[in-house]
Design a protein around this motif. Structure first.
Motif, mmCIF file in Angstrom:
data_model
loop_
_atom_site.group_PDB
_atom_site.id
_atom_site.type_symbol
_atom_site.label_atom_id
_atom_site.label_comp_id
_atom_site.label_asym_id
_atom_site.label_seq_id
_atom_site.Cartn_x
_atom_site.Cartn_y
_atom_site.Cartn_z
ATOM 1 N N LEU A 137 0.852 -1.184 0.000
ATOM 2 C CA LEU A 137 0.000 0.000 0.000
ATOM 3 C C LEU A 137 0.886 1.230 0.000
ATOM 4 C CD1 LEU A 137 -2.709 -0.996 2.663
ATOM 5 C CD2 LEU A 137 -2.751 -1.354 0.180
ATOM 6 N N LEU A 138 0.638 2.129 -0.950
ATOM 7 C CA LEU A 138 1.402 3.369 -1.058
ATOM 8 C C LEU A 138 0.507 4.524 -0.656
ATOM 9 C CD1 LEU A 138 3.954 4.902 -1.987
ATOM 10 C CD2 LEU A 138 2.977 4.909 -4.302
ATOM 11 N N ALA A 139 0.880 5.222 0.405
ATOM 12 C CA ALA A 139 0.098 6.352 0.908
ATOM 13 C C ALA A 139 0.439 7.616 0.127
ATOM 14 C CB ALA A 139 0.378 6.557 2.396
ATOM 15 N N PRO A 140 -0.460 8.615 0.130
ATOM 16 C CA PRO A 140 -0.162 9.869 -0.582
ATOM 17 C C PRO A 140 1.121 10.536 -0.115
ATOM 18 C CG PRO A 140 -2.498 9.758 -0.049
ATOM 19 C CD PRO A 140 -1.843 8.603 0.653
ATOM 20 N N ASP A 141 1.524 10.305 1.156
ATOM 21 C CA ASP A 141 2.763 10.914 1.650
ATOM 22 C C ASP A 141 3.995 10.070 1.340
ATOM 23 O OD1 ASP A 141 2.537 8.776 3.381
ATOM 24 O OD2 ASP A 141 2.304 9.981 5.198
ATOM 25 N N GLY A 142 3.824 8.959 0.610
ATOM 26 C CA GLY A 142 4.947 8.138 0.218
ATOM 27 C C GLY A 142 5.212 6.943 1.111
ATOM 28 N N GLU A 143 4.499 6.822 2.241
ATOM 29 C CA GLU A 143 4.746 5.690 3.144
ATOM 30 C C GLU A 143 4.269 4.383 2.509
ATOM 31 O OE1 GLU A 143 3.550 4.132 7.649
ATOM 32 O OE2 GLU A 143 2.740 6.006 6.850
ATOM 33 N N LEU A 144 5.085 3.346 2.629
ATOM 34 C CA LEU A 144 4.769 2.034 2.076
ATOM 35 C C LEU A 144 4.444 1.054 3.187
ATOM 36 C CD1 LEU A 144 7.427 1.564 -0.738
ATOM 37 C CD2 LEU A 144 4.975 1.314 -1.039
ATOM 38 N N THR A 145 3.349 0.300 3.002
ATOM 39 C CA THR A 145 2.976 -0.766 3.928
ATOM 40 C C THR A 145 2.914 -2.064 3.137
ATOM 41 O OG1 THR A 145 1.640 0.749 5.262
ATOM 42 C CG2 THR A 145 1.248 -1.610 5.552
ATOM 43 N N THR A 146 3.649 -3.070 3.580
ATOM 44 C CA THR A 146 3.683 -4.352 2.881
ATOM 45 C C THR A 146 2.656 -5.307 3.461
ATOM 46 O OG1 THR A 146 6.018 -4.116 2.307
ATOM 47 C CG2 THR A 146 5.116 -6.346 2.296
ATOM 48 N N LEU A 147 1.756 -5.806 2.616
ATOM 49 C CA LEU A 147 0.749 -6.781 3.043
ATOM 50 C C LEU A 147 1.206 -8.209 2.802
ATOM 51 C CD1 LEU A 147 -2.530 -5.144 1.680
ATOM 52 C CD2 LEU A 147 -1.534 -4.933 3.961
ATOM 53 N N ALA A 148 1.972 -8.426 1.739
ATOM 54 C CA ALA A 148 2.431 -9.768 1.407
ATOM 55 C C ALA A 148 3.701 -9.651 0.590
ATOM 56 C CB ALA A 148 1.368 -10.523 0.606
ATOM 57 N N THR A 149 4.617 -10.597 0.765
ATOM 58 C CA THR A 149 5.850 -10.621 -0.014
ATOM 59 C C THR A 149 5.942 -11.933 -0.772
ATOM 60 O OG1 THR A 149 7.076 -11.497 1.878
ATOM 61 C CG2 THR A 149 7.091 -9.108 1.562
ATOM 62 N N GLU A 150 6.694 -11.907 -1.846
ATOM 63 C CA GLU A 150 6.906 -13.104 -2.644
ATOM 64 C C GLU A 150 8.167 -13.816 -2.169
ATOM 65 O OE1 GLU A 150 7.140 -11.756 -6.633
ATOM 66 O OE2 GLU A 150 4.976 -11.571 -6.881
ATOM 67 N N LEU A 151 8.102 -15.134 -2.135
ATOM 68 C CA LEU A 151 9.250 -15.951 -1.770
ATOM 69 C C LEU A 151 9.529 -16.906 -2.913
ATOM 70 C CD1 LEU A 151 8.261 -16.776 1.926
ATOM 71 C CD2 LEU A 151 9.824 -14.994 1.125
ATOM 72 N N GLY A 152 10.656 -16.705 -3.594
ATOM 73 C CA GLY A 152 10.983 -17.579 -4.712
ATOM 74 C C GLY A 152 9.905 -17.523 -5.774
ATOM 75 N N PRO A 153 9.416 -18.697 -6.210
ATOM 76 C CA PRO A 153 8.390 -18.714 -7.263
ATOM 77 C C PRO A 153 6.980 -18.471 -6.732
ATOM 78 C CG PRO A 153 8.968 -20.943 -6.678
ATOM 79 C CD PRO A 153 9.872 -20.047 -5.878
ATOM 80 N N HIS A 154 6.864 -18.133 -5.455
ATOM 81 C CA HIS A 154 5.550 -17.888 -4.848
ATOM 82 C C HIS A 154 5.055 -16.529 -5.334
ATOM 83 C CE1 HIS A 154 3.111 -18.793 -0.947
ATOM 84 N NE2 HIS A 154 2.353 -18.450 -1.953
ATOM 85 N N ARG A 155 4.504 -16.496 -6.548
ATOM 86 C CA ARG A 155 4.206 -15.254 -7.229
ATOM 87 C C ARG A 155 2.811 -14.735 -6.908
ATOM 88 N NH1 ARG A 155 6.846 -14.215 -11.912
ATOM 89 N NH2 ARG A 155 5.648 -12.284 -11.835
ATOM 90 N N VAL A 156 2.721 -13.423 -6.673
ATOM 91 C CA VAL A 156 1.438 -12.748 -6.524
ATOM 92 C C VAL A 156 0.906 -12.413 -7.908
ATOM 93 C CG1 VAL A 156 0.322 -10.625 -5.748
ATOM 94 C CG2 VAL A 156 1.943 -11.797 -4.254
ATOM 95 N N HIS A 157 -0.384 -12.650 -8.140
ATOM 96 C CA HIS A 157 -0.975 -12.302 -9.426
ATOM 97 C C HIS A 157 -2.444 -11.968 -9.237
ATOM 98 C CE1 HIS A 157 -3.246 -16.106 -9.909
ATOM 99 N NE2 HIS A 157 -2.210 -16.657 -9.300
ATOM 100 N N SER A 158 -3.023 -11.315 -10.234
ATOM 101 C CA SER A 158 -4.468 -11.073 -10.299
ATOM 102 C C SER A 158 -5.006 -10.382 -9.051
ATOM 103 C CB SER A 158 -5.228 -12.382 -10.541
ATOM 104 O OG SER A 158 -4.801 -13.007 -11.711
ATOM 105 N N VAL A 159 -4.468 -9.208 -8.759
ATOM 106 C CA VAL A 159 -4.988 -8.403 -7.656
ATOM 107 C C VAL A 159 -6.241 -7.676 -8.142
ATOM 108 C CG1 VAL A 159 -4.480 -6.594 -5.981
ATOM 109 C CG2 VAL A 159 -2.645 -8.084 -6.816
#
Length: 392
Positions: A137-159
């Protein structure tokens, strides 16, 4: 990824067997629909369903209105928009302008935050200036919040995000298994959505129908069957479904491989379409882009590749109402509010590198004003509007 969420400790609101909640502007009042489930009903018990072969509309015969574009610079676009940059794209929303992390892609809106996904997929030493792959999540002030990370081939898709910007759903894949997660604004952590599809299925979230109600496609080889996170299997007799508003879907009623030429409009809990229609251009299947609905559910709009016009469709019948023709080439169209559309226009130069682009705001009847100033994007790149409720 699965270890990020203790599914046993948290009860997933996404998996509760609840009736679809539809209130306020997200209701389907003009459809006049009984929202009780009817998956096993015969066509005769659904009096509003259209029967027989779909009617055909030839777009080339629809009235073409030349859009009148004023030189006046109006308000900035009401949806997030992305300008390409020589180093990294810039995102504009909520009055803010933030540079997107390199290697990421914009995927939706959650409250006042922009949802960005993807990121670095190479070695660590080559990606030090990029986000780790995942959902952020990217806030208007530039702050980033991570909800999920990828590990190796554990790919995020279709958000996918909801039309009201209150929730997102995404899928990951690991060793032949798909995993599904949901996150609502204000949640402490994402929730894994389980028990919906057979093990080994390829899962893709399609859209969010309503509160705690996501539409999921799945299948062994390709995701061509559908299930809802709130109540189990949905028996729509269509393929290639797309959520265009809370509780409202568009799909190919013929189950063909050309979803751009035939469409049917469906309401959640009713397997039979309110209408179906096929679109042609001079006798050939029309090359329509994604159909998107205005917030008052009165109009559908799409970019027509057959005529290079913006097509306006009456959402109550599926019948084309008019075509908006521009002196410059439309690249993208997105609804804004009840009765306006935003259109990305390109004016070609003598060389591709000299092309100019800008965004205009138009009424459904073709009166337009500029929503951005003119820009000259890098070669092979373009301005882009981020439509809410779309899968990225």
């Amino acid at each position: 990824m699965r270890g990020q969420v203790d599914a046993q400790a948290r009860t997933s609101r996404w998996a509760l067997l609840l009736l679809l909640t539809m209130t306020g502007t997200s209701g389907c009042s003009w459809f006049d629909v009984d929202l009780s489930p009817t998956p096993d009903a015969a066509p005769s018990t659904s009096p509003t369903a259209q029967t027989g072969p779909p009617p055909v509309s030839d777009i080339a015969r629809v009235e073409a209105i030349t859009a009148r574009v004023s030189d006046r610079l109006g308000e900035a676009p009401g949806v997030p928009w992305i300008t390409p940059g020589w180093e990294a794209p810039l995102a504009h929303w909520e009055g803010a302008r933030q540079r997107l992390p390199r290697g990421s892609w914009e995927a939706g809106v959650l409250g006042s935050h922009l949802v960005v996904a993807g990121g670095c997929l190479g070695s660590e030493d080559r990606c030090s200036d990029r986000l780790p792959g995942g959902v952020h999540l990217l806030a208007p002030d530039g702050e980033l919040t991570t909800l999920a990370t990828e590990l190796g081939p554990h790919r995020v898709h279709s958000v996918v995000d909801s039309a009201d910007g209150s929730a997102i759903v995404w899928a990951t894949r690991w060793r032949g298994e798909s995993y599904l997660f949901g996150y609502e604004e204000g949640d402490e952590a994402p929730t894994e959505i389980t028990g919906l599809v057979p093990a080994g299925s390829h899962v893709v979230p399609v859209g969010i129908l309503g509160e705690d109600d996501a539409l999921i496609s799945y299948g062994e080889e390709r995701p061509d069957r559908y299930v809802r996170s709130s109540r189990g299997q949905a028996w729509w007799k269509a393929r290639f479904l797309d959520v265009v508003a809370p509780g409202v879907l568009l799909g190919d009623p013929l189950g063909t491989t050309t979803p751009q030429s035939c469409h049917g409009l469906y309401v959640a809990d009713d397997p039979f379409p309110r209408w179906t229609r096929c679109y042609t251009a001079d006798g050939r299947p029309a090359d329509l882009g994604p159909l998107m609905m205005t917030s008052n559910r009165r109009w559908l709009v799409a970019l027509d590749g057959s005529t290079s016009d913006v097509l306006v469709i009456d959402a109550r019948t599926g019948k084309p109402a008019r075509r908006l023709r521009f002196p410059d080439r439309p690249q993208q169209v997105v609804p804004e509010g009840d009765s306006h559309v935003l259109v990305v226009l390109t004016r070609e130069g003598r060389r591709d590198a000299w092309a100019q682009q800008w965004i205009v705001r138009c009424t459904i009847t073709g009166r337009c004003e500029r929503a951005t100033s003119t820009r000259r994007p890098p070669l092979y790149e373009t301005l882009a509007l981020l439509a809410p409720g779309r899968s990225e």
